[in-house]
Write an enzyme that holds these catalytic residues in place. Structure first.
Site, mmCIF file in Angstrom:
data_model
loop_
_atom_site.group_PDB
_atom_site.id
_atom_site.type_symbol
_atom_site.label_atom_id
_atom_site.label_comp_id
_atom_site.label_asym_id
_atom_site.label_seq_id
_atom_site.Cartn_x
_atom_site.Cartn_y
_atom_site.Cartn_z
ATOM 1 N N CYS A 50 -12.431 -4.569 7.251
ATOM 2 C CA CYS A 50 -13.424 -5.749 7.010
ATOM 3 C C CYS A 50 -13.585 -6.255 8.238
ATOM 4 C CB CYS A 50 -13.011 -6.663 6.037
ATOM 5 S SG CYS A 50 -13.258 -6.149 4.121
ATOM 6 N N CYS B 50 -3.100 -4.012 2.347
ATOM 7 C CA CYS B 50 -4.246 -4.762 1.585
ATOM 8 C C CYS B 50 -4.061 -4.567 0.148
ATOM 9 C CB CYS B 50 -5.585 -4.160 1.787
ATOM 10 S SG CYS B 50 -5.737 -2.174 1.213
#
Length: 250
Positions: A201, A229
């Site tokens: 991201c 993540c």
């Protein structure tokens, strides 16, 4: 899917190159086989191999809604190059709206817990929906991406999703993959040339500095051992591992 299939696959895949690993995995793993791409350079090489060989392996991405414009451009370029749509899975809106309402649009910067919660909403839960009913999951993990990832195996049984997880580039190094993508003119993210070696991201990715490992630019404000993540970790928060003998780098 029985965990014993892992023991069958590991020794047979290890001496092969990527193409033959994917072919054999497709032959031996029954049912749906899903490759998840984030459009990184290793994922582009895997996608190129799947698509040029015409393998019956689904290709999908987790669109978090916060990716770089360059990543979306590459997504479109990849579809055009191979004349194949790449499926997308999106976050459920209700928990995402609740997270933003409570923590703010960039609330993931405030704590590790907030960041992991954001990753769970945008990546982990969508992945669970994508892999529901699948028998196998192909990833672009490489052992040289980080110290933690150096401990994973080429073939694993993923208890969370109850399937075989295949990391067919685990023993490749980055230089080998760069050379292959250049040789076969595989489209890659233009951010790689600007020092973004591992791209996630946009708010959570920066270019790496000289001497840093390639994942140093991911969640750079956190301690290194916490920087996953949630897609590739177990309940203890670290990458899953299984004792194995790794193949040498091709």
């Amino acid at each position: 899917m029985k965990p014993s299939l892992v023991d069958l696959l590991e020794p047979r895949l290890a001496p092969l190159d990527l193409a033959h690993r994917l072919k054999l995995a497709r032959e031996l793993i029954p049912g749906r086989l899903v490759f998840t791409t984030s459009f990184g350079i290793e994922d582009q090489w895997i996608a190129h191999t799947i698509l040029t060989l015409g393998l019956d392996i689904e290709i999908a991405t987790l669109d978090t809604g916060r990716m770089f414009p360059e990543t979306y451009d590459l997504w479109e370029q990849t579809e055009a190059r191979y004349a194949r749509r790449i499926a997308a899975v999106y976050p459920n809106p209700a928990p995402l709206e609740a997270f933003v309402q409570e923590h703010g649009v960039n609330g993931f910067y405030r704590s590790v817990e907030n960041r992991k919660a954001c990753c769970h909403i945008r990546k982990v839960e969508p992945l669970s929906r994508l892999l529901a009913g699948a028998s196998g999951w192909v990833t672009g993990l490489r052992a040289d991406q980080s110290q933690a990832r150096g401990e994973v195996a080429m073939v694993e049984y993923d208890e969370t999703h109850r399937l075989v997880k295949l990391n067919p580039l685990l023993d490749y190094n980055r230089d080998a993959i760069v050379a292959l993508t250049e040789e076969f003119d595989v489209p890659v993210n233009e951010l790689h040339a600007k020092g973004y070696l591992s791209i996630g991201c946009a708010p959570c990715t920066r270019a790496v500095k000289p001497g840093e490992n390639e994942r140093a630019g991911r969640w750079w404000w956190e301690e290194d051992q916490k920087k996953e993540c949630g897609l590739h970790v177990g309940e203890d928060g670290v990458p899953r591992r299984r004792p194995t003998t790794q193949a040498t780098t091709p």
